[in-house]
Design an enzyme around this catalytic site. Structure first.
Site, mmCIF file in Angstrom:
data_model
loop_
_atom_site.group_PDB
_atom_site.id
_atom_site.type_symbol
_atom_site.label_atom_id
_atom_site.label_comp_id
_atom_site.label_asym_id
_atom_site.label_seq_id
_atom_site.Cartn_x
_atom_site.Cartn_y
_atom_site.Cartn_z
ATOM 1 N N LYS A 58 -63.370 -30.532 40.696
ATOM 2 C CA LYS A 58 -62.537 -31.224 39.520
ATOM 3 C C LYS A 58 -63.164 -31.905 38.520
ATOM 4 C CE LYS A 58 -58.539 -30.099 41.151
ATOM 5 N NZ LYS A 58 -57.690 -30.426 42.211
ATOM 6 N N GLY A 121 -48.327 -20.552 52.822
ATOM 7 C CA GLY A 121 -48.071 -19.622 54.143
ATOM 8 C C GLY A 121 -49.155 -19.704 55.100
ATOM 9 N N HIS A 122 -48.890 -19.240 56.235
ATOM 10 C CA HIS A 122 -49.805 -19.232 57.399
ATOM 11 C C HIS A 122 -49.721 -17.688 58.154
ATOM 12 C CE1 HIS A 122 -49.840 -23.740 56.835
ATOM 13 N NE2 HIS A 122 -51.425 -23.259 56.817
ATOM 14 N N ASP A 123 -50.572 -17.600 59.037
ATOM 15 C CA ASP A 123 -50.788 -16.170 59.836
ATOM 16 C C ASP A 123 -49.198 -15.920 60.163
ATOM 17 O OD1 ASP A 123 -52.195 -14.279 61.632
ATOM 18 O OD2 ASP A 123 -50.451 -15.091 62.806
ATOM 19 N N ILE A 124 -48.382 -16.799 60.833
ATOM 20 C CA ILE A 124 -47.225 -16.272 61.163
ATOM 21 C C ILE A 124 -46.118 -15.745 60.271
ATOM 22 C CG2 ILE A 124 -45.817 -18.459 61.174
ATOM 23 C CD1 ILE A 124 -44.879 -17.800 64.182
ATOM 24 N N ASN A 125 -46.303 -16.116 59.048
ATOM 25 C CA ASN A 125 -45.517 -15.878 57.993
ATOM 26 C C ASN A 125 -45.922 -14.533 57.284
ATOM 27 O OD1 ASN A 125 -46.259 -19.155 57.271
ATOM 28 N ND2 ASN A 125 -44.109 -18.541 57.499
ATOM 29 N N TYR A 126 -47.365 -14.249 57.308
ATOM 30 C CA TYR A 126 -47.790 -12.978 56.686
ATOM 31 C C TYR A 126 -47.464 -11.821 57.732
ATOM 32 C CZ TYR A 126 -50.520 -16.642 54.427
ATOM 33 O OH TYR A 126 -51.146 -17.870 53.890
ATOM 34 N N ASP A 152 -54.527 -13.654 60.180
ATOM 35 C CA ASP A 152 -55.593 -14.649 59.774
ATOM 36 C C ASP A 152 -57.030 -13.479 60.092
ATOM 37 O OD1 ASP A 152 -54.313 -16.619 58.935
ATOM 38 O OD2 ASP A 152 -54.915 -17.946 60.457
HETATM 39 C C1 LIG Z 1 -52.464 -20.694 61.315
HETATM 40 C C2 LIG Z 1 -53.663 -20.760 60.131
HETATM 41 C C3 LIG Z 1 -54.144 -22.304 60.173
HETATM 42 C C4 LIG Z 1 -54.857 -22.937 61.274
HETATM 43 C C5 LIG Z 1 -55.717 -23.881 60.650
HETATM 44 C C6 LIG Z 1 -55.956 -25.372 61.657
HETATM 45 C C7 LIG Z 1 -56.970 -25.213 62.469
HETATM 46 C C8 LIG Z 1 -56.054 -26.504 60.646
HETATM 47 C C9 LIG Z 1 -54.620 -26.550 59.866
HETATM 48 C C10 LIG Z 1 -54.252 -28.333 59.631
HETATM 49 C C11 LIG Z 1 -55.597 -28.698 60.095
HETATM 50 C C12 LIG Z 1 -55.515 -30.233 60.560
HETATM 51 C C13 LIG Z 1 -55.002 -31.024 59.583
HETATM 52 O O1 LIG Z 1 -55.726 -31.031 58.242
HETATM 53 C C14 LIG Z 1 -55.095 -32.619 59.981
HETATM 54 C C15 LIG Z 1 -56.202 -33.184 60.372
HETATM 55 C C16 LIG Z 1 -57.265 -33.219 59.672
HETATM 56 C C17 LIG Z 1 -58.587 -33.807 60.258
HETATM 57 O O2 LIG Z 1 -59.589 -33.586 59.323
HETATM 58 C C18 LIG Z 1 -59.177 -32.849 61.532
HETATM 59 C C19 LIG Z 1 -58.120 -32.558 62.252
HETATM 60 C C20 LIG Z 1 -56.762 -32.325 61.758
HETATM 61 C C21 LIG Z 1 -55.484 -32.373 62.870
HETATM 62 C C22 LIG Z 1 -56.850 -30.677 61.249
HETATM 63 C C23 LIG Z 1 -57.136 -29.671 62.486
HETATM 64 C C24 LIG Z 1 -57.176 -28.383 61.962
HETATM 65 O O3 LIG Z 1 -58.265 -27.973 61.101
HETATM 66 C C25 LIG Z 1 -55.938 -27.943 61.308
HETATM 67 C C26 LIG Z 1 -54.815 -27.857 62.323
HETATM 68 C C27 LIG Z 1 -53.769 -20.205 59.186
HETATM 69 O O4 LIG Z 1 -52.758 -19.469 59.036
HETATM 70 S S1 LIG Z 1 -54.774 -20.084 57.875
HETATM 71 C C28 LIG Z 1 -54.366 -19.166 56.481
HETATM 72 C C29 LIG Z 1 -53.754 -20.020 55.592
HETATM 73 N N1 LIG Z 1 -53.507 -19.245 54.507
HETATM 74 C C30 LIG Z 1 -54.475 -18.834 53.302
HETATM 75 O O5 LIG Z 1 -55.580 -19.269 53.589
HETATM 76 C C31 LIG Z 1 -53.955 -18.262 52.118
HETATM 77 C C32 LIG Z 1 -54.574 -18.591 50.743
HETATM 78 N N2 LIG Z 1 -54.615 -20.115 50.804
HETATM 79 C C33 LIG Z 1 -53.128 -20.821 50.566
HETATM 80 O O6 LIG Z 1 -52.255 -20.026 50.211
HETATM 81 C C34 LIG Z 1 -53.312 -22.063 50.204
HETATM 82 O O7 LIG Z 1 -54.802 -22.541 50.257
HETATM 83 C C35 LIG Z 1 -52.826 -22.982 51.506
HETATM 84 C C36 LIG Z 1 -53.379 -22.413 52.802
HETATM 85 C C37 LIG Z 1 -51.303 -22.728 51.582
HETATM 86 C C38 LIG Z 1 -52.984 -24.312 51.541
HETATM 87 O O8 LIG Z 1 -52.521 -24.670 50.179
HETATM 88 P P1 LIG Z 1 -53.033 -26.061 49.165
HETATM 89 O O9 LIG Z 1 -51.866 -26.495 48.553
HETATM 90 O O10 LIG Z 1 -53.355 -27.048 50.536
HETATM 91 O O11 LIG Z 1 -54.364 -25.622 48.617
HETATM 92 P P2 LIG Z 1 -54.315 -24.564 47.343
HETATM 93 O O12 LIG Z 1 -53.163 -24.434 46.717
HETATM 94 O O13 LIG Z 1 -55.161 -23.556 47.840
HETATM 95 O O14 LIG Z 1 -55.444 -25.440 46.410
HETATM 96 C C39 LIG Z 1 -56.389 -26.092 46.765
HETATM 97 C C40 LIG Z 1 -56.800 -27.426 46.082
HETATM 98 O O15 LIG Z 1 -57.980 -27.826 46.488
HETATM 99 C C41 LIG Z 1 -58.737 -27.866 45.316
HETATM 100 N N3 LIG Z 1 -60.233 -27.812 45.790
HETATM 101 C C42 LIG Z 1 -60.636 -26.706 46.411
HETATM 102 N N4 LIG Z 1 -62.033 -27.071 46.683
HETATM 103 C C43 LIG Z 1 -62.317 -28.192 45.964
HETATM 104 C C44 LIG Z 1 -63.696 -29.029 45.686
HETATM 105 N N5 LIG Z 1 -64.605 -28.434 46.351
HETATM 106 N N6 LIG Z 1 -63.416 -30.126 45.038
HETATM 107 C C45 LIG Z 1 -62.300 -30.416 44.493
HETATM 108 N N7 LIG Z 1 -61.214 -29.878 44.515
HETATM 109 C C46 LIG Z 1 -61.067 -28.564 45.078
HETATM 110 C C47 LIG Z 1 -58.312 -26.895 44.226
HETATM 111 O O16 LIG Z 1 -58.764 -27.196 43.108
HETATM 112 C C48 LIG Z 1 -56.982 -26.881 44.631
HETATM 113 O O17 LIG Z 1 -56.361 -28.117 43.643
HETATM 114 P P3 LIG Z 1 -55.121 -28.147 43.129
HETATM 115 O O18 LIG Z 1 -53.888 -27.928 44.143
HETATM 116 O O19 LIG Z 1 -54.959 -29.443 42.239
HETATM 117 O O20 LIG Z 1 -54.763 -27.044 42.310
#
Ligand SMILES: C[C@H](CCC[C@@H](C)[C@H]1CC[C@H]2[C@@H]3[C@H](O)C[C@@H]4C[C@H](O)CC[C@]4(C)[C@H]3C[C@H](O)[C@]12C)C(=O)SCCNC(=O)CCNC(=O)[C@H](O)C(C)(C)COP(=O)(O)OP(=O)(O)OC[C@H]1O[C@@H](n2cnc3c(N)ncnc32)[C@H](O)[C@@H]1OP(=O)(O)O
Length: 382
Positions: A58, A121-126, A152
């Site tokens: 950012k 979305g997540h895996d189940i949606n896709y 996924d």
């Molecule tokens: C079923 C699976 C998912 C299973 C994953 C689980 C293993 C984990 C899910 C939640 C986790 C828990 C949770 O986080 C809470 C705890 C956190 C703690 O630290 C650890 C324990 C936790 C309990 C933690 C444990 C586990 O890790 C979890 C349970 C799937 O289906 S995965 C497939 C998902 N879909 C996709 O990948 C498709 C493509 N992606 C998307 O559609 C989106 O990315 C998504 C996944 C919907 C997320 O949307 P989101 O609004 O969050 O993000 P984006 O719109 O993509 O934007 C990213 C923003 O981040 C900025 N950014 C990225 N990198 C950087 C950087 N280096 N520096 C600064 N900023 C960065 C980027 O610019 C975006 O910013 P904007 O929003 O402003 O544009």
């Protein structure tokens, strides 16, 4: 290793892209994961063999750092919602202009176009939108997602890795990079091509859970044993089915025909009663060494010590004592050599990687002080 010399920049994501990056790393690519700053814990559990740099994208300086990494790389892998990379000024147009050889892999749920393209979305949606979820589950029960394996990982991470390898191969002829639009909906549907295309031979004419391969058939199902464990039965072909009956000590003449759909529920009960009469170990002894296609359902704790898996060394142990599957497939001359070190901490390799990619130490220190980058190893040294 097959991918030795390939440089990959992986933007940190949830599950599918990390798996894709791990496959590339297992087969020899140098994979650098770009993490966010101010994050204490990595969510990437598929980090084997990767390095981590932490960059705040950012900031304009952070964007410039990533561009410099991408200019010197073969592949960039991004897992964000459509439009996120463009907003950062890191879209394909910018990066391919600076490095026309770059393979720009975009791994999303819904792809880069279409009305769902920007939806979360997540895996189940896709899986649902691919059509496959409607076919998964037992008779008279609601659809059931088999963990998050299909969209996924099979349709997502693995398919994207295939796309990257194909693009790398093509680049050896054209000298050009390209953009990969890997949609998990389409990847999952593609993995399900057998289901789609075998409708032509009537494989899926019956409702969910009543077909041969979806738990409808008694000879393709799991059965509980007397010790509460399970056996998996896949005796499809008549010659293998005969061996199943032999092992169960059942007489074919006293049973309905194998392919009599209407008798499948009754036959399933007969098999279930038989399997419930002995332990898993007893059934394994009976069926091991036969062609009945009957195997024990092993737990994660049991797999690596099963003789077959042990003989092939199919599971490996990392430096922290955690077991995981060995990379597959096995290449005869250039097999994968998975890293066994502990997963990288966030920013563990920031200093090392940036220096390797030509950043001066003074500039690194300045970016560190300004919070553009973070490096835990670096912090320890300061
Ligand atoms: C079923 C699976 C998912 C299973 C994953 C689980 C293993 C984990 C899910 C939640 C986790 C828990 C949770 O986080 C809470 C705890 C956190 C703690 O630290 C650890 C324990 C936790 C309990 C933690 C444990 C586990 O890790 C979890 C349970 C799937 O289906 S995965 C497939 C998902 N879909 C996709 O990948 C498709 C493509 N992606 C998307 O559609 C989106 O990315 C998504 C996944 C919907 C997320 O949307 P989101 O609004 O969050 O993000 P984006 O719109 O993509 O934007 C990213 C923003 O981040 C900025 N950014 C990225 N990198 C950087 C950087 N280096 N520096 C600064 N900023 C960065 C980027 O610019 C975006 O910013 P904007 O929003 O402003 O544009």
């Amino acid at each position: 290793m097959a991918l030795a010399g390939v440089r990959v920049i992986e933007l940190a994501g949830l599950a599918p892209a990390p798996f894709c990056g791990m496959i590339l790393a297992d087969f020899g690519a140098k994979v650098i994961r770009v993490d966010r700053t101010k994050v204490s814990m990595a969510l990437d559990t598929q980090a084997r063999g990767k390095k981590s740099v932490a960059i705040n994208l950012k900031t304009p300086e952070g964007v410039a750092v990533l561009k410099k990494l991408c200019v010197q790389s073969d592949v960039v892998l991004e897992p964000y919602r459509k439009g996120v990379m463009e907003k950062l000024g890191l879209g394909p147009r910018e990066l391919l202009r600076e490095n026309p050889c770059l393979i720009y892999a975009r791994l999303t749920g819904y792809g880069q176009s279409g009305s769902y393209a920007t939806a979360a979305g997540h895996d189940i949606n896709y899986l649902a939108i691919s059509g496959l979820l409607s076919r998964l589950g037992r008779s008279e029960e609601k659809p059931y997602a088999p963990l998050n394996l299909v969209a996924d990982f099979a349709g997502g991470g693995l398919t994207c890795a295939l796309g990257i390898v194909l693009a790398l191969l093509e680049r050896t002829k054209s000298g050009k990079g390209q953009v990969i639009d890997a949609s998990m909906v389409e990847g999952a549907a593609y993995v399900g091509s057998f289901v789609w295309k075998s409708r032509s031979i009537g494989m899926w004419d019956r409702p969910r859970g009543q077909n041969m391969l979806d738990s409808g058939a008694p000879f393709y199902d799991t059965y509980q044993t007397s010790d509460g464990k399970h056996m998996a039965v896949g005796a499809i072909e008549p010659q293998f089915y005969r061996q199943l009956l032999k092992g169960l000590e059942l007489d074919a003449a006293e049973l309905p025909d194998q392919m009599s759909f209407s008798d499948w529920p009754e036959l399933t009960k007969i098999f279930a009663d038989r399997f419930a009469s002995k332990s898993q170990a007893e059934w394994s002894q009976i069926f091991d060494g036969t062609d009945a296609c009957v195997t024990p359902v092993l737990t994660f704790e049991e797999v690596s010590s099963h003789p077959h898996n042990r003989e092939r060394a199919s599971f490996i142990e990392d430096a922290g004592g955690q077991e995981s599957p060995r990379p597959a497939p096995v290449l005869s001359r250039t097999p994968a050599e998975p890293g066994l070190a502990l997963d990288p901490a966030i920013g563990e390799h920031t200093l090392e990687v940036l220096q390797e990619y030509g950043f001066k130490r003074a500039d690194i220190d300045q970016m560190l002080a300004a919070g553009v980058i973070e490096g835990h190893a670096m912090k320890a040294k300061l």
